[in-house]
Scaffold this motif. Structure first.
Motif, PDB file in Angstrom:
ATOM      1  N   GLY A 130      14.156   6.848  -3.822  1.00  0.00           N
ATOM      2  CA  GLY A 130      13.078   7.814  -3.597  1.00  0.00           C
ATOM      3  C   GLY A 130      11.840   7.143  -3.023  1.00  0.00           C
ATOM      4  O   GLY A 130      11.151   7.705  -2.165  1.00  0.00           O
ATOM      5  N   ILE A 131      11.556   5.929  -3.486  1.00  0.00           N
ATOM      6  CA  ILE A 131      10.417   5.177  -2.950  1.00  0.00           C
ATOM      7  C   ILE A 131      10.674   4.820  -1.490  1.00  0.00           C
ATOM      8  O   ILE A 131       9.795   4.980  -0.642  1.00  0.00           O
ATOM      9  N   VAL A 132      11.877   4.350  -1.198  1.00  0.00           N
ATOM     10  CA  VAL A 132      12.231   3.985   0.185  1.00  0.00           C
ATOM     11  C   VAL A 132      12.028   5.181   1.114  1.00  0.00           C
ATOM     12  O   VAL A 132      11.411   5.058   2.189  1.00  0.00           O
ATOM     13  N   PHE A 183       0.830  -1.203   0.000  1.00  0.00           N
ATOM     14  CA  PHE A 183       0.000   0.000   0.000  1.00  0.00           C
ATOM     15  C   PHE A 183       0.868   1.259   0.000  1.00  0.00           C
ATOM     16  O   PHE A 183       0.618   2.207  -0.755  1.00  0.00           O
ATOM     17  N   LEU A 184       1.902   1.256   0.812  1.00  0.00           N
ATOM     18  CA  LEU A 184       2.772   2.428   0.905  1.00  0.00           C
ATOM     19  C   LEU A 184       3.597   2.634  -0.357  1.00  0.00           C
ATOM     20  O   LEU A 184       3.813   3.772  -0.782  1.00  0.00           O
ATOM     21  N   ILE A 185       4.048   1.567  -0.993  1.00  0.00           N
ATOM     22  CA  ILE A 185       4.785   1.694  -2.261  1.00  0.00           C
ATOM     23  C   ILE A 185       3.875   2.288  -3.325  1.00  0.00           C
ATOM     24  O   ILE A 185       4.263   3.222  -4.040  1.00  0.00           O
ATOM     25  N   LEU A 186       2.659   1.775  -3.437  1.00  0.00           N
ATOM     26  CA  LEU A 186       1.718   2.326  -4.422  1.00  0.00           C
ATOM     27  C   LEU A 186       1.403   3.784  -4.107  1.00  0.00           C
ATOM     28  O   LEU A 186       1.340   4.620  -5.015  1.00  0.00           O
ATOM     29  N   THR A 187       1.240   4.098  -2.836  1.00  0.00           N
ATOM     30  CA  THR A 187       0.972   5.480  -2.435  1.00  0.00           C
ATOM     31  C   THR A 187       2.150   6.389  -2.777  1.00  0.00           C
ATOM     32  O   THR A 187       1.958   7.523  -3.248  1.00  0.00           O
ATOM     33  N   THR A 208      12.089  -6.707  -4.722  1.00  0.00           N
ATOM     34  CA  THR A 208      11.243  -7.903  -4.815  1.00  0.00           C
ATOM     35  C   THR A 208       9.784  -7.477  -4.965  1.00  0.00           C
ATOM     36  O   THR A 208       9.047  -8.020  -5.794  1.00  0.00           O
ATOM     37  N   ALA A 209       9.372  -6.502  -4.165  1.00  0.00           N
ATOM     38  CA  ALA A 209       8.000  -5.990  -4.248  1.00  0.00           C
ATOM     39  C   ALA A 209       7.741  -5.330  -5.594  1.00  0.00           C
ATOM     40  O   ALA A 209       6.685  -5.550  -6.208  1.00  0.00           O
ATOM     41  N   LEU A 210       8.683  -4.538  -6.094  1.00  0.00           N
ATOM     42  CA  LEU A 210       8.504  -3.889  -7.397  1.00  0.00           C
ATOM     43  C   LEU A 210       8.407  -4.922  -8.520  1.00  0.00           C
ATOM     44  O   LEU A 210       7.599  -4.761  -9.444  1.00  0.00           O
ATOM     45  N   ASP A 211       9.212  -5.984  -8.443  1.00  0.00           N
ATOM     46  CA  ASP A 211       9.111  -7.054  -9.447  1.00  0.00           C
ATOM     47  C   ASP A 211       7.729  -7.694  -9.408  1.00  0.00           C
ATOM     48  O   ASP A 211       7.115  -7.943 -10.453  1.00  0.00           O
TER      49      ASP A 211
END
Length: 106
Positions: free
Chosen positions: A21-23, A6-10, A43-46
């Motif tokens: 930048g995402i981190v 959820f936080l990565i998509l946000t 891993t999550a982005l893949d």
């Protein structure tokens, strides 16, 4: 949807970002509670890419190092909106119960 997802998509909702930048954005969004490790992030982005929620946007060279930028897809935006609505519904239900709760007496 798990909180890191959820936080990565946000973090990508307002435009493309590179990994670091995402981190940083995830850490800011979570008030420092969620700190993604590099391996966990990629891993999550893949996985999110395979699911069609995120896609590669562009690469940029900075100080001799390549940065890969990611962005939300239309499906990713839809998934983020749906999860936001689900969380809002749960929060509303919890708040209603908390308002109705009586303080316990000793």
């Amino acid at each position: 949807m798990r909180e890191p997802t959820f936080l990565i998509l946000t973090a990508l909702a307002d435009g493309p970002r590179h990994g670091y930048g995402i981190v940083r954005e995830v850490e800011d969004l979570s008030g420092g509670r969620v700190r993604l490790l590099t391996g966990t992030l990629y891993t999550a982005l893949d996985r999110l890419t395979a699911e069609g929620l995120v896609e590669h946007d562009h690469d940029e060279e900075v100080d001799g190092r390549m940065r890969r930028y990611y962005r939300l897809t239309a499906e990713g935006l839809t998934a983020l909106r749906a999860e936001t609505a689900r969380l809002r519904q749960l929060t509303t239900a919890a708040e209603a119960r908390l308002r109705a709760a009586r303080p316990r007496t000793a």
